[in-house]
Write an enzyme that holds these catalytic residues in place. Sequence first.
Site, PDB file in Angstrom:
ATOM      1  N   HIS A  22      12.152  12.869   8.636  1.00  0.00           N
ATOM      2  CA  HIS A  22      12.667  12.831   7.265  1.00  0.00           C
ATOM      3  C   HIS A  22      11.612  13.368   6.281  1.00  0.00           C
ATOM      4  CE1 HIS A  22      15.157  11.012   3.997  1.00  0.00           C
ATOM      5  NE2 HIS A  22      13.990  10.989   3.384  1.00  0.00           N
ATOM      6  N   GLU A  23      10.402  12.835   6.360  1.00  0.00           N
ATOM      7  CA  GLU A  23       9.355  13.276   5.425  1.00  0.00           C
ATOM      8  C   GLU A  23       8.962  14.728   5.697  1.00  0.00           C
ATOM      9  OE1 GLU A  23       8.966  11.544   2.921  1.00  0.00           O
ATOM     10  OE2 GLU A  23       9.897   9.724   3.691  1.00  0.00           O
ATOM     11  N   HIS A  52      11.231  16.875   3.679  1.00  0.00           N
ATOM     12  CA  HIS A  52      10.758  16.989   2.292  1.00  0.00           C
ATOM     13  C   HIS A  52       9.559  17.946   2.211  1.00  0.00           C
ATOM     14  CE1 HIS A  52      13.230  13.969   0.332  1.00  0.00           C
ATOM     15  NE2 HIS A  52      12.867  13.018   1.157  1.00  0.00           N
ATOM     16  N   GLU A  94      16.528  15.622  -1.010  1.00  0.00           N
ATOM     17  CA  GLU A  94      17.035  14.722   0.021  1.00  0.00           C
ATOM     18  C   GLU A  94      17.929  15.472   1.018  1.00  0.00           C
ATOM     19  OE1 GLU A  94      15.659  11.885   0.134  1.00  0.00           O
ATOM     20  OE2 GLU A  94      16.890  10.669   1.468  1.00  0.00           O
TER      21      GLU A  94
END
Length: 489
Positions: free
Chosen positions: A254-255, A258, A284
């Site tokens: 997830h990170e 980003h 997101e």
Amino acid sequence: MSAYDQLMAYERVTQALGSVAGRTGWDQETMMPAGAAELRAEEMAALEEVLHARRTNAKLGDLLEAAEPPDDVARAQLRHIRRSYERATKVPATLATAIARHTSKGQGIWAAARAADDFASFVPVLSEMIRLKREEAACLAVGGDLYDALLDDYEPGITGAELQAMFDRMRPRLVDLRARILQAEAPAPLDHVFDEAGQLAVSTLLAQTFGYDLNIGRIDKAVHPFSSGSGTDVRITTRTSPRDPFNCFYSTVHEVGHACYEQGIDRAYVLTPLGAGVSMGVHESQSRIYENQLGRSRAFTVWLYGQMRDQFGDFGVADEDMFYRVVNRVGSGYIRTEADEVHYNLHVMLRFDLERQLIDGSLEVADLEEAWNARFEADFGTAVDKPSNGVLQDVHWSFGLFGYFPTYALGNVYAGCLYQSLREAVPALDAQLAQGDTAAATGWLRENLQQFGGLREPRDTIRHACGFAPSERPLLDYLDAKFGAIYGL
Ligand code: ZN
């Protein structure tokens, strides 16, 4: 030097100082010795003071009026600078200071209330926060909708009414899907202890597999995973939990989503307003498509299963099919940050509806806990057992973040749109992912979205990448197909 060039030179210094402030914040969460907290607070306040003075400097207003943009890129730069200047100057300094002071006080009281499961002790602080945010919104909205003015900080160009209409279309389908899934047989969760060194090794491998450039990034441990920075210094954090390696792996992916967005932006935009992700929702969309549509896909979990077997040996999951089911296990828990793909948006919608009512004054803070619990039971089928599992679970409102929650669901909706177009553009996607090869997928995202940074407005950014206007339908169809197959619905 032209007014535009002067403006950009001035902006470059402001951006560099903002970048230093961001890295100082990163240090606080990862490296800073505990005893340095007081000194750090003063350092951060000093930086904020300098930044606020630069952002509200009347010289900026004059330059904005005189500047003539030579091209579309310059027009986009000016749009961002103007928005930031107007926002900073519309809110009186006394109000901005009051909000900052109340925020740091509010966090401590929220943390204590949550630990004690005592919502009543948080009520006065939250009431005051909402009073301040309404005042701030009134300055920004100049007669318009208060909630929209707050939303504009995180997702420019979308309104509360538009989100409401979209969420109203999503909610019945999601409630129906979760009800059908929970009647079907669920796979057993993992039952094994996974050593920390092994988790961090797989986590780093995942980051590299998804194209995170460690030459201009780094991975550290922190209590809450986050990514920080832009351009050529974009850092992420992760965490481990002995019995739940997926927490580590998927928060890393997830990170990384980003971080790859920030690393992928055209280097010509570094230290300019275009040199960062355009909105929270678009940001997101990148973290979510990396994490879910790609990372939790049947194809990619084939590769991950092999890596985990290499690292941890037999961990009690018989084969790839079962592994895919375990990774995508659906359960109706209380906590948003632990929610699966089916439940996640329902958590967000609950918060969106309640915070809109708090801001428009139709819901009193004293009645918030009851409203939360009633809505949770309606959507999730279970009663909330204690405030730390309900209304006190998220830090956002104590921070004064109103209008932030819906961007999480918007990110999922955007990810659904992007994934539909990506599949059409890369027919061999599944075969590649099964080999741990994400290059075509992440390359498509970089080429069609990430490189542009803040060039287009958020929705135009998605439209440009997908070739169609964003809608919730691709996400809902994807969820129906994926979980219908897993659960045999
Ligand atoms: Zn995120």
